[in-house]
Design a protein around this motif. Structure first.
Motif, PDB file in Angstrom:
ATOM      1  N   SER A  70     -31.838  17.385 -10.264  1.00 27.37           N
ATOM      2  CA  SER A  70     -31.208  18.243 -11.270  1.00 27.37           C
ATOM      3  C   SER A  70     -31.494  17.745 -12.685  1.00 27.37           C
ATOM      4  O   SER A  70     -31.807  16.579 -12.909  1.00 27.37           O
ATOM      5  CB  SER A  70     -29.699  18.303 -11.048  1.00 27.37           C
ATOM      6  OG  SER A  70     -29.123  17.064 -11.397  1.00 27.37           O
ATOM      7  N   GLU A  71     -31.365  18.665 -13.628  1.00 26.17           N
ATOM      8  CA  GLU A  71     -31.561  18.322 -15.041  1.00 26.17           C
ATOM      9  C   GLU A  71     -30.571  17.233 -15.458  1.00 26.17           C
ATOM     10  O   GLU A  71     -30.890  16.351 -16.241  1.00 26.17           O
ATOM     11  CB  GLU A  71     -31.393  19.572 -15.904  1.00 26.17           C
ATOM     12  CG  GLU A  71     -31.777  19.369 -17.344  1.00 26.17           C
ATOM     13  CD  GLU A  71     -31.710  20.666 -18.149  1.00 26.17           C
ATOM     14  OE1 GLU A  71     -31.790  20.569 -19.371  1.00 26.17           O
ATOM     15  OE2 GLU A  71     -31.592  21.752 -17.547  1.00 26.17           O
ATOM     16  N   GLY A  72     -29.348  17.282 -14.918  1.00 26.00           N
ATOM     17  CA  GLY A  72     -28.335  16.274 -15.225  1.00 26.00           C
ATOM     18  C   GLY A  72     -28.746  14.883 -14.760  1.00 26.00           C
ATOM     19  O   GLY A  72     -28.517  13.898 -15.462  1.00 26.00           O
ATOM     20  N   ASN A  73     -29.348  14.804 -13.591  1.00 26.00           N
ATOM     21  CA  ASN A  73     -29.806  13.501 -13.098  1.00 26.00           C
ATOM     22  C   ASN A  73     -30.955  12.953 -13.937  1.00 26.00           C
ATOM     23  O   ASN A  73     -31.029  11.750 -14.177  1.00 26.00           O
ATOM     24  CB  ASN A  73     -30.230  13.600 -11.633  1.00 26.00           C
ATOM     25  CG  ASN A  73     -29.050  13.684 -10.694  1.00 26.00           C
ATOM     26  OD1 ASN A  73     -27.923  13.350 -11.059  1.00 26.00           O
ATOM     27  ND2 ASN A  73     -29.289  14.141  -9.481  1.00 26.00           N
ATOM     28  N   ALA A  75     -31.327  13.571 -17.117  1.00 28.67           N
ATOM     29  CA  ALA A  75     -30.718  13.191 -18.398  1.00 28.67           C
ATOM     30  C   ALA A  75     -30.098  11.796 -18.330  1.00 28.67           C
ATOM     31  O   ALA A  75     -30.021  11.103 -19.344  1.00 28.67           O
ATOM     32  CB  ALA A  75     -29.673  14.228 -18.802  1.00 28.67           C
ATOM     33  N   GLN A  76     -29.662  11.365 -17.159  1.00 26.32           N
ATOM     34  CA  GLN A  76     -29.067  10.034 -17.016  1.00 26.32           C
ATOM     35  C   GLN A  76     -30.061   8.912 -17.305  1.00 26.32           C
ATOM     36  O   GLN A  76     -29.667   7.792 -17.607  1.00 26.32           O
ATOM     37  CB  GLN A  76     -28.507   9.858 -15.601  1.00 26.32           C
ATOM     38  CG  GLN A  76     -27.281  10.697 -15.338  1.00 26.32           C
ATOM     39  CD  GLN A  76     -26.785  10.537 -13.908  1.00 26.32           C
ATOM     40  OE1 GLN A  76     -27.278   9.721 -13.147  1.00 26.32           O
ATOM     41  NE2 GLN A  76     -25.791  11.336 -13.560  1.00 26.32           N
ATOM     42  N   TRP A  77     -31.337   9.207 -17.233  1.00 24.94           N
ATOM     43  CA  TRP A  77     -32.336   8.176 -17.518  1.00 24.94           C
ATOM     44  C   TRP A  77     -32.423   7.879 -19.008  1.00 24.94           C
ATOM     45  O   TRP A  77     -33.028   6.900 -19.416  1.00 24.94           O
ATOM     46  CB  TRP A  77     -33.708   8.589 -16.983  1.00 24.94           C
ATOM     47  CG  TRP A  77     -33.764   8.635 -15.483  1.00 24.94           C
ATOM     48  CD1 TRP A  77     -33.031   7.893 -14.610  1.00 24.94           C
ATOM     49  CD2 TRP A  77     -34.590   9.471 -14.690  1.00 24.94           C
ATOM     50  NE1 TRP A  77     -33.349   8.216 -13.325  1.00 24.94           N
ATOM     51  CE2 TRP A  77     -34.317   9.193 -13.334  1.00 24.94           C
ATOM     52  CE3 TRP A  77     -35.545  10.435 -14.966  1.00 24.94           C
ATOM     53  CZ2 TRP A  77     -34.953   9.822 -12.273  1.00 24.94           C
ATOM     54  CZ3 TRP A  77     -36.183  11.067 -13.918  1.00 24.94           C
ATOM     55  CH2 TRP A  77     -35.890  10.766 -12.591  1.00 24.94           C
ATOM     56  N   ARG A  78     -31.839   8.749 -19.827  1.00 32.21           N
ATOM     57  CA  ARG A  78     -31.735   8.564 -21.280  1.00 32.21           C
ATOM     58  C   ARG A  78     -33.080   8.382 -21.978  1.00 32.21           C
ATOM     59  O   ARG A  78     -33.179   7.701 -22.993  1.00 32.21           O
ATOM     60  CB  ARG A  78     -30.827   7.381 -21.594  1.00 32.21           C
ATOM     61  CG  ARG A  78     -29.424   7.595 -21.129  1.00 32.21           C
ATOM     62  CD  ARG A  78     -28.533   6.453 -21.480  1.00 32.21           C
ATOM     63  NE  ARG A  78     -27.243   6.663 -20.858  1.00 32.21           N
ATOM     64  CZ  ARG A  78     -26.358   5.738 -20.686  1.00 32.21           C
ATOM     65  NH1 ARG A  78     -26.599   4.507 -21.102  1.00 32.21           N
ATOM     66  NH2 ARG A  78     -25.214   6.000 -20.107  1.00 32.21           N
ATOM     67  N   ARG A  79     -34.080   8.977 -21.417  1.00 29.79           N
ATOM     68  CA  ARG A  79     -35.410   8.958 -22.020  1.00 29.79           C
ATOM     69  C   ARG A  79     -36.015  10.330 -21.816  1.00 29.79           C
ATOM     70  O   ARG A  79     -35.767  10.981 -20.806  1.00 29.79           O
ATOM     71  CB  ARG A  79     -36.311   7.919 -21.357  1.00 29.79           C
ATOM     72  CG  ARG A  79     -35.809   6.487 -21.538  1.00 29.79           C
ATOM     73  CD  ARG A  79     -36.828   5.513 -20.960  1.00 29.79           C
ATOM     74  NE  ARG A  79     -38.059   5.543 -21.729  1.00 29.79           N
ATOM     75  CZ  ARG A  79     -38.355   4.691 -22.704  1.00 29.79           C
ATOM     76  NH1 ARG A  79     -37.500   3.762 -23.040  1.00 29.79           N
ATOM     77  NH2 ARG A  79     -39.494   4.769 -23.340  1.00 29.79           N
TER      78      ARG A  79
END
Length: 163
Positions: A70-73, A75-79
């Motif tokens: 998912s896009e949310g997962n 985004a968790q990489w913060r890069r």
């Protein structure tokens, strides 16, 4: 030894038949000078870029539809996500048909120059020795490598709304 004969061409200006003709001419010359009864292991690497329909971003398509991330997962990489790729390796079929002794190494990646396209590559390795003089097998192998790329890779990309 590990000798390699490579022929590459730009498919926008030359055909696949042209590449086979060039490779055949090179192998005929080699076999006329050197007493080589067989050529072991052909590898045909075919690369294509394919546009996705609409304005779809290939990175999003590959992460969400193909990899189910998912896009949310992401985004968790913060890069920022620069590119996405997946690789499928298809090993030889285990049966008595020696014509199926081949590997297909299929890569599907977002195309860095244009995120609306995907880059696909099939590195098809044919493990049955090619007897000198049976040059028609080269064309047959190249056609099989193309067919695998077109039938399997492109079918993966034909999701609803992406045709």
């Amino acid at each position: 030894g590990r000798d390699v004969v490579s022929v590459s061409f730009d498919p926008t200006s030359r055909s696949g038949d042209y590449a086979v003709e060039q490779l055949t001419a090179i192998l005929k010359e080699i076999s006329s000078v050197l007493p080589i009864p067989v050529f072991i292991q052909q590898t045909h690497v075919i690369r294509k870029t394919i546009p996705l329909s609409g304005e779809m971003d290939s990175r999003r398509f590959l992460t969400e539809r193909l990899l189910c991330v998912s896009e949310g997962n992401v985004a968790q990489w913060r890069r920022p996500l620069g590119a996405v790729g997946v690789r499928f390796v298809f090993t030889p079929q285990q049966n008595n048909d020696v014509s199926n002794l081949n590997n297909f190494d299929l890569k599907i990646e977002s195309y860095l120059q244009d995120p609306r396209k995907v880059f696909i590559e099939n590195a098809a390795t044919f493990l049955v020795p090619l007897p000198a003089g049976q040059w028609d097998q080269l064309k047959s192998s190249l056609q099989e490598a193309h067919r695998f790329l077109d039938e399997y890779a492109i079918s993966i990309l034909k999701e609803p709304g992406n045709q």
